[in-house]
Scaffold this active site. Structure first.
Site, PDB file in Angstrom:
ATOM      1  N   CYS A  23       4.062  44.947 -65.263  1.00 42.34           N
ATOM      2  CA  CYS A  23       4.967  45.339 -64.179  1.00 42.34           C
ATOM      3  C   CYS A  23       5.580  46.700 -64.498  1.00 42.34           C
ATOM      4  CB  CYS A  23       6.054  44.290 -64.010  1.00 42.34           C
ATOM      5  SG  CYS A  23       6.879  43.882 -65.543  1.00 42.34           S
TER       6      CYS A  23
ATOM      7  N   LYS B 208       8.282  35.384 -50.339  1.00 38.46           N
ATOM      8  CA  LYS B 208       8.160  33.974 -49.908  1.00 38.46           C
ATOM      9  C   LYS B 208       9.167  33.107 -50.663  1.00 38.46           C
ATOM     10  CE  LYS B 208       3.200  34.255 -49.058  1.00 38.46           C
ATOM     11  NZ  LYS B 208       1.896  33.763 -49.445  1.00 38.46           N
TER      12      LYS B 208
ATOM     13  N   GLU C 182      11.936  38.954 -60.553  1.00 38.30           N
ATOM     14  CA  GLU C 182      11.382  40.057 -61.357  1.00 38.30           C
ATOM     15  C   GLU C 182      10.023  40.384 -60.772  1.00 38.30           C
ATOM     16  OE1 GLU C 182      12.921  41.707 -63.503  1.00 38.30           O
ATOM     17  OE2 GLU C 182      14.607  40.405 -63.979  1.00 38.30           O
TER      18      GLU C 182
ATOM     19  N   SER D 108       4.516  38.878 -58.130  1.00 40.30           N
ATOM     20  CA  SER D 108       4.333  39.997 -57.207  1.00 40.30           C
ATOM     21  C   SER D 108       5.466  40.052 -56.178  1.00 40.30           C
ATOM     22  CB  SER D 108       2.997  39.832 -56.490  1.00 40.30           C
ATOM     23  OG  SER D 108       3.001  38.604 -55.778  1.00 40.30           O
TER      24      SER D 108
ATOM     25  N   GLU E 233       1.022  49.291 -56.572  1.00 37.34           N
ATOM     26  CA  GLU E 233       0.874  48.745 -57.924  1.00 37.34           C
ATOM     27  C   GLU E 233      -0.578  48.294 -58.090  1.00 37.34           C
ATOM     28  OE1 GLU E 233       2.635  44.845 -58.829  1.00 37.34           O
ATOM     29  OE2 GLU E 233       3.406  45.768 -60.655  1.00 37.34           O
TER      30      GLU E 233
ATOM     31  N   GLY F 119       7.288  37.132 -54.130  1.00 38.55           N
ATOM     32  CA  GLY F 119       8.745  37.144 -54.273  1.00 38.55           C
ATOM     33  C   GLY F 119       9.449  36.991 -52.919  1.00 38.55           C
TER      34      GLY F 119
ATOM     35  N   LYS G 119       6.811  26.298 -63.947  1.00 42.44           N
ATOM     36  CA  LYS G 119       5.444  26.347 -63.411  1.00 42.44           C
ATOM     37  C   LYS G 119       4.744  27.580 -63.963  1.00 42.44           C
ATOM     38  CE  LYS G 119       3.112  28.031 -60.146  1.00 42.44           C
ATOM     39  NZ  LYS G 119       1.864  28.289 -60.894  1.00 42.44           N
TER      40      LYS G 119
END
Ligand code: NAD
Length: 491
Positions: A291, A242, A257, A236, A390, A240, A183
Site C-alpha cells: 500500500c 463497501k 487502511e 483496497s 494503484e 473499503g 478474517k
C-alpha cells in the site's frame, strides 16, 4: 476439495475449536506463489459459522475486558515470545505461500513480534486505562474521563503482509479489552491459522480471538453482523467503501487502511546512490505489492539522467527469484490473477501512451511461479493510468521536476495520501516537504522504516483512522465522561 494437497484449513476456529465447513466443496486452493503448485485447501465458513464466531466473541467479551490491563499485557508478551520461538516456521510459511524472499519474510515476523511487545508495554502503563479527573471551570462538580473497550471487533486483512496487518489489529484490540473475529485473506491464511494457534497457546481465553475463512462474501457477512461493534479493515479502497456502507447500518466504529499512490521525491542535492536504494526498496519490496509503494518517483532535472542511469543498473541487477535462490531480492506476485491484473494495467498504460524505459529480468527458476520482472516507465502523462492508479505490482514511474513547488504539486496530485519519501541533504527543504506533502507518514532519507510507536494510516482515499501507536489502542476504545456533583447532600 482438491486432491494432492498437504493441508486443509478448517472453515473456522470458534472458541478454540476447529469447525469444518458444512459444505466441504466450499473453499479455495492455497498456492505456492513461486512454483504455482497447489499446496493446500482452505474451507470457507457459512453464514451460521460467521454468526457463531461473532457470538463466541460476544460471549467472551465481559470476562476479557474486565481483566486488569496488566494481565492482558502479560498474555500479549507471551504471544510475542511464542512468535519469536516459532520465527523460523512462520518465516518459512510466508516464503512458501507468498514467495517472499527470506529477509522480507523474516522482517514480517520481527514486525509482528515488535507490535505485540509494544502493546504489552502499553498495558503496563496504567495511566492509559485508568479513569482520570478533569479540571472544570465550576467547583461544584468534578469531571471524569475514561476509556473502555469498544466490544467485538471484526478484523479483515489482505494478503500482502498477512501476519503484519493481523498483528497490527489483534495486539491493540486485545490490549484494549476487545474480543475479535479475524478474517484472513483467502490467499494467505496458513500463517494466520498458525498465529491463531499461538494466540491460544499464549493463554488467550477461548472465544476472545476467533477466525473465519473465506472470501468477500464471508467478509461481508462479518462486517454486517449486528453484534460486531467495530470493524478494522485493511484492503483496497473499493472494498473499503463497501465495508463503510456495511458499518453505517449499526454505526459500527471503523478503521480503514486502504490503498495508496505514493511519491518518492529526489531533490538535486540528494545522495544519488542512496536515493536509488530508496527507489528500489520503495517500488519493488514485496514485488511492489505494498500500500505504501512509492511508485511515482519524482526527480530533479539536474540529476535526472544520473539518477535514471543508476536506477536502471540497480533494477537490471535485481535478482528476481524464488526464496531459496541465493541473494534473491524480489519474489513473485501472490497469485496468477494478481499478475494478470498488473499486466493488464501495464498494457492499458502503454496503450494510453506510457513507454517502458527499462525492465529487470527473471531467473530461470521463475518459469512456473507468478513472477513478473520489474518495469520502469519514464515521463508518463499525469493522466496515464500508471501514474494515477494503484498498480500493486512491480511497476514504477519516473518523472522530472524543476522547482520544489512543482514536485510538491505532482506528489499531491492524487486522491490517496498514505506515505511519501524525500531524498535531500537540505534540512530546510526537508522541513518544508514534511509539512506540504499530504501523507500520513513522510520518510526523509530513510527507507520505509516502520515502528509500532509510529501511527500508520492515510489521508483521503487511503483510509480513515490510524493503526499502531497509542491512537491504535484508542481506536479499540470508546471515550466516556462523567460530570459528578460535589454536593455533600448526595453523600
Ligand atoms: P481486497 O480489498 O480485495 O481484500 C481485502 C480483504 O477484504 C480480504 O480479506 C477480502 O477477502 C475481504 N473482502 C473482500 N470483499 C469484501 C466485502 N465486500 N466485505 C468485507 N470484506 C471483503 O484487498 P487485497 O487485494 O486483499 O489487498 C490489496 C489492497 O490492500 C491494496 O489496495 C492495498 O493498498 C491495500 N492495503 C492497504 C494497507 C494499508 O495499511 N493502508 C496495507 C496493506 C494492503
Amino acid at each position: 476439495m482438491t486432491n494432492h494437497t498437504s493441508f486443509v484449513l478448517p472453515a473456522a476456529t470458534i472458541a478454540g475449536m476447529r469447525v469444518d465447513a458444512s459444505n466441504r466443496e466450499a473453499g479455495n486452493a492455497i498456492h505456492n506463489a513461486s512454483t504455482g503448485e497447489i499446496i493446500g485447501w482452505q474451507e470457507h465458513a457459512d453464514a451460521a459459522q460467521v454468526d457463531a464466531a461473532v457470538r463466541a466473541a460476544h460471549g467472551a467479551l465481559d470476562a476479557w475486558r474486565n481483566q486488569p490491563p496488566v494481565a492482558r499485557g502479560k498474555v500479549l508478551r507471551r504471544i510475542a515470545e511464542l512468535l519469536a520461538a516459532n520465527r523460523a516456521q512462520l518465516s518459512s510459511m510466508q516464503q512458501q505461500v507468498s514467495g517472499k524472499p527470506p529477509l522480507e519474510a523474516d522482517t514480517d515476523v520481527s514486525d509482528a513480534i515488535a507490535t505485540f511487545d509494544y502493546y504489552a508495554d502499553l498495558c503496563a502503563d496504567a495511566s492509559l486505562f485508568a479513569a482520570d479527573t478533569l479540571a472544570l471551570p465550576d467547583d461544584t462538580v468534578t469531571g471524569e474521563r475514561h476509556y473502555e473497550a469498544v466490544g467485538v471487533a471484526a478484523l479483515i486483512v489482505p494478503w500482502n503482509f498477512p501476519m503484519v496487518t493481523t498483528a497490527w489489529k489483534i495486539a491493540p484490540a486485545l490490549a484494549a479489552g476487545c474480543t475479535a473475529v479475524l478474517k484472513p485473506s483467502e490467499f494467505t491464511s496458513p500463517v494466520e491459522h498458525r498465529l491463531a494457534e499461538i494466540v491460544t497457546a499464549a493463554g488467550v481465553p477461548d472465544g476472545v480471538v476467533n477466525l473465519v475463512n473465506g472470501g468477500g462474501e464471508v467478509g461481508a457477512l462479518l462486517a454486517a453482523h449486528p453484534l460486531v461493534d467495530k470493524i478494522s479493515f485493511t484492503g483496497s479502497t473499493a472494498v473499503g467503501r463497501k465495508v463503510m456502507q456495511a458499518a453505517a447500518q449499526d454505526m459500527k466504529r471503523l478503521t480503514l487502511e486502504l490503498g495508496g499512490k505514493s511519491a518518492l521525491i529526489v531533490r538535486a542535492d540528494a545522495d544519488i546512490e542512496h536515493a536509488v536504494a530508496l527507489a528500489v526498496g520503495g517500488a519493488f519490496t514485496n514485488a511492489g505489492q505494498m500500500c505504501s509503494a512509492t511508485s511515482r518517483i519524482i526527480v530533479h532535472d539536474d540529476v535526472y539522467r544520473k539518477f535514471v542511469a543508476a536506477f536502471e543498473a540497480a533494477v537490471r541487477a535485481l535478482v528476481v527469484a524464488p526464496p531459496h535462490i541465493g541473494n534473491v531480492a524480489m519474489g513473485p506476485l501472490v497469485s496468477r490473477a494478481q499478475r494478470e491484473r498488473v499486466q493488464a494495467l501495464l498494457e492499458q498504460g502503454i496503450a494510453g501512451g506510457a513507454a517502458i524505459a527499462f525492465s529487470g529480468a527473471l531467473e530461470n527458476a521463475c518459469a512456473e511461479g507468478f513472477f513478473m520482472a520489474p518495469v520502469v516507465i519514464a515521463e508518463p502523462d499525469t493522466a496515464n493510468v500508471l501514474w494515477t492508479e494503484e498498480v500493486f505490482g512491480p511497476v514504477a514511474c519516473v518523472k522530472s521536476f524543476r522547482t520544489d513547488d512543482e514536485a510538491i504539486a505532482l506528489a499531491n496530485d492524487t486522491r490517496y495520501g498514505l506515505v511519501a519519501t524525500v531524498a535531500t541533504r537540505d534540512e530546510d527543504a526537508a522541513r518544508r516537504y514534511r509539512r506540504a506533502l499530504r501523507a500520513g507518514l513522510v520518510w526523509i532519507n530513510t527507507p520505509q522504516l516502520i515502528f509500532p510507536q509510529v501511527c500508520w494510516g492515510g489521508l483521503g482515499l487511503s483510509g480513515i483512522g490510524r493503526e499502531l501507536g497509542v491512537a491504535g489502542l484508542r481506536s479499540y476504545q470508546e471515550l466516556r465522561h462523567a460530570i459528578v456533583s460535589r454536593g455533600s447532600d448526595l453523600a
